[in-house]
Write an enzyme that holds these catalytic residues in place. Structure first.
Site, PDB file in Angstrom:
ATOM      1  N   TRP A 127       0.860  -1.192   0.000  1.00 27.50           N
ATOM      2  CA  TRP A 127       0.000   0.000   0.000  1.00 27.50           C
ATOM      3  C   TRP A 127       0.896   1.242   0.000  1.00 27.50           C
ATOM      4  CZ3 TRP A 127      -2.107   2.657   4.842  1.00 27.50           C
ATOM      5  CH2 TRP A 127      -3.107   3.580   4.507  1.00 27.50           C
ATOM      6  N   ASP A 208      -0.550  -5.577   9.299  1.00 30.26           N
ATOM      7  CA  ASP A 208      -1.590  -4.608   8.966  1.00 30.26           C
ATOM      8  C   ASP A 208      -2.793  -5.416   8.506  1.00 30.26           C
ATOM      9  OD1 ASP A 208      -3.189  -2.583   8.097  1.00 30.26           O
ATOM     10  OD2 ASP A 208      -1.739  -1.692   6.705  1.00 30.26           O
ATOM     11  N   ALA A 210      -6.486  -4.924   7.531  1.00 30.25           N
ATOM     12  CA  ALA A 210      -7.504  -3.917   7.219  1.00 30.25           C
ATOM     13  C   ALA A 210      -8.733  -4.524   6.553  1.00 30.25           C
ATOM     14  CB  ALA A 210      -6.901  -2.849   6.307  1.00 30.25           C
ATOM     15  N   LYS A 243     -13.408  -1.026   6.328  1.00 29.16           N
ATOM     16  CA  LYS A 243     -13.990  -1.805   5.243  1.00 29.16           C
ATOM     17  C   LYS A 243     -14.994  -2.824   5.763  1.00 29.16           C
ATOM     18  CE  LYS A 243     -10.256   0.045   3.402  1.00 29.16           C
ATOM     19  NZ  LYS A 243      -9.944   0.877   2.281  1.00 29.16           N
TER      20      LYS A 243
END
Ligand code: LMR
Length: 394
Positions: A127, A208, A210, A243
């Site tokens: 990202w 991470d 997400a 999300k």
């Protein structure tokens, strides 16, 4: 003071959002920023969220401050969702943050405070904001191989060989599931192999996560995080609820530090609260409270899990239908990898010039590196997007 200032350039995702908003063409298709869209092309408020907000509105008597680390009930609920029983709560320091990005920033700031010489190992690609935050903090980073673009899969050998060079105390950034931008995830065996390398080197994983629930389900998607949490004495985790709860603009995130025991846990929690204080004092509460109410209420949680399953099925259906449409358009299995990848994103292998042609000539917006958000596709847009991709990518 501002006379000679040159504003920093926005990153490629933000630039694309602005271009899309400014495009007057009615048939334009947004496959850029990571936002889920339902089969009607909408990003609705989830029903479980709506109900939780009604409950909160009825019960809440004050908007006074909560605490520097946010509401412990939120942290507890999200910790249990992600880690299950992998590690006792007494070892986990937590701190609510504004979104997953806030958690990434807090985790990296902790590293900078404690071990400023540590190298952050970053997958290629990753990202865009991971690089930006590491650079902003002035930290050392090194790339490790992650993706085999030739067949759209994990470059397992390359990854393990590169990570074997990490030193004790280095930080290894990993995506918990739904790798952004490739959609190529570690499978249980890969997580075990990464765990072996981390044990051998003494490097510390920074996960991470997400997109929990967007790949194969809540339990399956938590496998890697739980596996490393069970094996290692120290793990950093940045979690987002943008999300999977559709709470994007409410900014709901949690930074977690798994430590070796209660003493280090208290110190880590103190540092996190201190870092929150320096940045924005108290983290936002509303979205975090929504998440906590949902996770701690059996009925709302069931409703949320059903809605989340539907989102996951929509994305996986889009993947299969898009791969099939591309097979029909190209007469080849060149894009077959899209069906097997997971989460919102995949790289379609477009050059920057091809990305521009897709945008200029076809009104199709994908990120400059060729990252396409499969959650932005619908039954109606798939045939046209497949035709354009086949034509432009030749
Ligand atoms: C993305 O990768 O598109 C999302 O995570 C949104 C963002 O903040 O970049």
């Amino acid at each position: 003071m501002f006379e000679d200032l040159k504003a920093p350039e926005a990153d490629k995702i933000l630039r694309l959002m602005a271009m899309f908003a400014a495009d007057p063409r009615p048939g334009k298709v947004d496959l850029g920023v990571g936002v889920y869209r339902d089969p009607q092309g909408q990003t609705p408020v989830m029903e479980a969220v709506r109900r939780a907000e009604t409950i909160i509105a009825a019960r809440q008597r004050t908007k006074s401050y909560v605490g520097l680390a946010g509401d412990p009930a939120f942290a507890d609920a999200l910790r249990r969702l992600i880690l299950g029983d992998a590690v006792p709560a007494e070892r986990v320091a937590t701190c609510a943050t504004p979104g997953g990005t806030g958690a990434v920033r807090q985790a990296l700031e902790m590293v900078q405070r404690i071990t400023p010489d540590a190298t952050i190992w970053v997958p290629t690609p990753t990202w865009v904001n991971h690089h930006a935050i590491i650079d902003h903090l002035g930290q050392k980073s090194r790339a490790y191989r992650y993706y085999d673009a030739a067949d759209g899969t994990l470059d397992r050998e390359g990854m393990l060989a590169d990570l074997a060079q990490a030193r004790a105390g280095d930080i290894v950034l990993l995506h918990g599931c739904c790798h952004n931008p490739t959609g190529a995830d570690l499978q249980p065996d890969d997580w075990r192999a990464v765990g072996d390398v981390l044990e051998q080197t003494g490097a510390i994983p920074f996960i991470d996560i997400a997109y929990l629930g967007f790949a194969d389900g809540l339990e399956a998607d938590a496998f890697g995080t739980r596996h490393l949490a069970e094996r290692l004495s120290e793990v950093l985790i940045a979690a987002s609820c943008s999300k999977n709860f559709g709470l994007y603009r409410e900014r709901v995130g949690l930074c977690m530090a798994i430590t070796s025991g209660p003493g280090p846990r208290a110190a880590a929690a103190g540092l996190m609260a201190h870092l929150n204080r320096q940045s924005y004092a108290f983290p936002p509460d509303h979205g975090a409270r929504v998440v906590q109410v949902i996770l701690d209420d059996r009925e709302l949680r069931g409703m949320w899990e059903d809605e989340l399953s539907l989102m996951r099925e929509t994305m996986n259906t889009n993947r299969a239908a898009f791969a099939e449409a591309l097979r029909a358009e190209t007469g080849s299995d060149r894009f077959g990898f899209l069906a097997g990848q997971r989460g919102m994103f995949s790289l379609i292998g477009a050059t920057p010039a091809q990305v521009e042609t897709l945008r200029e000539d076809h009104g199709i917006y994908v990120v400059g590196d060729g990252r396409l958000n499969v959650a932005g596709l619908t039954k109606d847009t798939i045939p046209g997007v497949a035709r354009a991709v086949a034509r432009v990518l030749g």
